[in-house]
Design a protein around this motif. Sequence first.
Motif, PDB file in Angstrom:
ATOM      1  N   MET A   1       0.844  -1.192   0.000  1.00  0.00           N
ATOM      2  CA  MET A   1       0.000   0.000   0.000  1.00  0.00           C
ATOM      3  C   MET A   1       0.883   1.248   0.000  1.00  0.00           C
ATOM      4  N   THR A   2       0.546   2.222  -0.815  1.00  0.00           N
ATOM      5  CA  THR A   2       1.320   3.445  -0.892  1.00  0.00           C
ATOM      6  C   THR A   2       1.181   4.244   0.398  1.00  0.00           C
ATOM      7  N   GLU A   3       2.285   4.728   0.888  1.00  0.00           N
ATOM      8  CA  GLU A   3       2.285   5.500   2.125  1.00  0.00           C
ATOM      9  C   GLU A   3       1.624   6.850   1.905  1.00  0.00           C
ATOM     10  N   ARG A   4       0.728   7.196   2.799  1.00  0.00           N
ATOM     11  CA  ARG A   4       0.046   8.481   2.679  1.00  0.00           C
ATOM     12  C   ARG A   4       0.960   9.627   3.129  1.00  0.00           C
ATOM     13  N   PRO A   5       0.912  10.762   2.449  1.00  0.00           N
ATOM     14  CA  PRO A   5       1.628  11.937   2.956  1.00  0.00           C
ATOM     15  C   PRO A   5       1.100  12.313   4.338  1.00  0.00           C
ATOM     16  N   LEU A   6       1.987  12.812   5.179  1.00  0.00           N
ATOM     17  CA  LEU A   6       1.623  13.213   6.537  1.00  0.00           C
ATOM     18  C   LEU A   6       1.438  14.725   6.593  1.00  0.00           C
ATOM     19  N   ILE A   7       0.273  15.150   7.080  1.00  0.00           N
ATOM     20  CA  ILE A   7      -0.019  16.566   7.300  1.00  0.00           C
ATOM     21  C   ILE A   7      -0.190  16.780   8.798  1.00  0.00           C
ATOM     22  N   VAL A   8       0.593  17.677   9.370  1.00  0.00           N
ATOM     23  CA  VAL A   8       0.516  18.005  10.790  1.00  0.00           C
ATOM     24  C   VAL A   8      -0.182  19.355  10.938  1.00  0.00           C
ATOM     25  N   ILE A   9      -1.244  19.385  11.736  1.00  0.00           N
ATOM     26  CA  ILE A   9      -2.044  20.600  11.915  1.00  0.00           C
ATOM     27  C   ILE A   9      -1.944  21.062  13.365  1.00  0.00           C
ATOM     28  N   ASP A  10      -1.550  22.283  13.549  1.00  0.00           N
ATOM     29  CA  ASP A  10      -1.531  22.912  14.865  1.00  0.00           C
ATOM     30  C   ASP A  10      -2.968  23.284  15.272  1.00  0.00           C
ATOM     31  N   LEU A  11      -3.177  23.465  16.575  1.00  0.00           N
ATOM     32  CA  LEU A  11      -4.509  23.829  17.056  1.00  0.00           C
ATOM     33  C   LEU A  11      -4.658  25.336  17.283  1.00  0.00           C
ATOM     34  N   ASP A  12      -4.023  25.882  18.328  1.00  0.00           N
ATOM     35  CA  ASP A  12      -4.297  27.252  18.750  1.00  0.00           C
ATOM     36  C   ASP A  12      -3.934  28.294  17.704  1.00  0.00           C
ATOM     37  N   ASN A  13      -4.930  29.099  17.354  1.00  0.00           N
ATOM     38  CA  ASN A  13      -4.801  30.173  16.355  1.00  0.00           C
ATOM     39  C   ASN A  13      -4.398  29.671  14.973  1.00  0.00           C
ATOM     40  N   THR A  14      -4.520  28.352  14.769  1.00  0.00           N
ATOM     41  CA  THR A  14      -4.363  27.767  13.437  1.00  0.00           C
ATOM     42  C   THR A  14      -5.667  27.098  13.035  1.00  0.00           C
ATOM     43  N   PHE A  15      -6.056  26.094  13.800  1.00  0.00           N
ATOM     44  CA  PHE A  15      -7.319  25.395  13.547  1.00  0.00           C
ATOM     45  C   PHE A  15      -8.457  25.986  14.362  1.00  0.00           C
ATOM     46  N   VAL A  16      -8.133  26.496  15.544  1.00  0.00           N
ATOM     47  CA  VAL A  16      -9.140  27.062  16.447  1.00  0.00           C
ATOM     48  C   VAL A  16      -8.750  28.478  16.838  1.00  0.00           C
ATOM     49  N   GLU A 166       0.327  25.746  10.301  1.00  0.00           N
ATOM     50  CA  GLU A 166       0.911  26.302  11.519  1.00  0.00           C
ATOM     51  C   GLU A 166       0.750  27.822  11.531  1.00  0.00           C
ATOM     52  N   ASP A 167       0.831  28.408  12.744  1.00  0.00           N
ATOM     53  CA  ASP A 167       0.798  29.868  12.876  1.00  0.00           C
ATOM     54  C   ASP A 167       2.016  30.421  13.620  1.00  0.00           C
ATOM     55  N   ASN A 168       2.676  29.594  14.424  1.00  0.00           N
ATOM     56  CA  ASN A 168       3.771  30.058  15.275  1.00  0.00           C
ATOM     57  C   ASN A 168       4.956  30.507  14.426  1.00  0.00           C
ATOM     58  N   PRO A 169       5.338  31.793  14.499  1.00  0.00           N
ATOM     59  CA  PRO A 169       6.427  32.274  13.632  1.00  0.00           C
ATOM     60  C   PRO A 169       7.757  31.579  13.880  1.00  0.00           C
ATOM     61  N   HIS A 170       8.032  31.202  15.126  1.00  0.00           N
ATOM     62  CA  HIS A 170       9.304  30.546  15.441  1.00  0.00           C
ATOM     63  C   HIS A 170       9.338  29.132  14.860  1.00  0.00           C
ATOM     64  N   THR A 171       8.239  28.408  15.012  1.00  0.00           N
ATOM     65  CA  THR A 171       8.149  27.072  14.428  1.00  0.00           C
ATOM     66  C   THR A 171       8.228  27.146  12.910  1.00  0.00           C
ATOM     67  N   LEU A 172       7.550  28.107  12.334  1.00  0.00           N
ATOM     68  CA  LEU A 172       7.562  28.259  10.873  1.00  0.00           C
ATOM     69  C   LEU A 172       8.971  28.518  10.351  1.00  0.00           C
ATOM     70  N   ASP A 173       9.717  29.369  11.036  1.00  0.00           N
ATOM     71  CA  ASP A 173      11.086  29.643  10.584  1.00  0.00           C
ATOM     72  C   ASP A 173      11.947  28.391  10.657  1.00  0.00           C
ATOM     73  N   ARG A 174      11.802  27.599  11.732  1.00  0.00           N
ATOM     74  CA  ARG A 174      12.587  26.369  11.843  1.00  0.00           C
ATOM     75  C   ARG A 174      12.208  25.382  10.735  1.00  0.00           C
ATOM     76  N   ILE A 184       0.297  28.549   6.188  1.00  0.00           N
ATOM     77  CA  ILE A 184       0.326  29.458   7.330  1.00  0.00           C
ATOM     78  C   ILE A 184      -1.038  30.117   7.515  1.00  0.00           C
ATOM     79  N   LYS A 185      -1.625  29.928   8.710  1.00  0.00           N
ATOM     80  CA  LYS A 185      -2.829  30.684   9.062  1.00  0.00           C
ATOM     81  C   LYS A 185      -2.373  32.095   9.397  1.00  0.00           C
ATOM     82  N   ARG A 186      -2.730  33.022   8.524  1.00  0.00           N
ATOM     83  CA  ARG A 186      -2.168  34.369   8.610  1.00  0.00           C
ATOM     84  C   ARG A 186      -2.679  35.127   9.842  1.00  0.00           C
ATOM     85  N   HIS A 187      -1.732  35.750  10.555  1.00  0.00           N
ATOM     86  CA  HIS A 187      -2.026  36.645  11.674  1.00  0.00           C
ATOM     87  C   HIS A 187      -1.079  37.834  11.590  1.00  0.00           C
TER      88      HIS A 187
END
Length: 236
Positions: A1-16, A166-174, A184-187
Amino acid sequence: MTERPLIVIDLDNTFVDYTTAFRECLTQMGYDGYADAPDPSDYSFACRGWFGNDDTFLPLHRRAVELGLYLRERPYAGALDAAYDLARRHSVLFATSREQDETDSLRWLHAYGLDATADWNLDLWRDTYPETFELTMSRSCRRNGSGIRFCHIQDKTFLDADLYVEDNPHTLDRLMDKKTRVLIKRHAYNLPQCDRAEQSGLGFAFDDWTQAPTLAKRLLRKRMTEDQNNIDTLIQ
């Protein structure tokens, strides 16, 4: 079975919507003047309309958590439908670095009909099994099959996902330092990262969650094309 791509979603100020729930908690705590506070222009909330220094936010945040902050948050418009749309085609993992959260995140996900399975406290796993953590992380997160999963982890870059929302600027830069794809959920506090993502070709910024599945598809297709070109180059 082909491996599915992994999408990681942040919660605070990204999804909620963390900021609105935080305003409500501040009002309940007796702090006036924040009901109409603007979208913060600094991730620490040390900015105009909010707090005067970096040290004010964290103690108030922790008090808000005790008042049920995480259970008060509401998904952004279109976020729930987008998550299910993404989960039909990809492996979706909600990942958060929330503090003082034992069960609220999972309760919240279930209350909104997101049948999320709690995988691990990944920080504990990393601290307990440092020799095998990075070697097994990617395969463990990329389980085939439908559904949405959930974990706690401080440094999400260890997840080695194909795409991060993601929304966290520090995480995004890394992440972008590692040439990782991002949505990027824009803020007001992450506008430089929005510009960096789009100028580098590593990602897109969005305001409306209804845009996310289409943007994710474009980024993942681009990654697959580049990966194939790299393979072809090695073969030659």
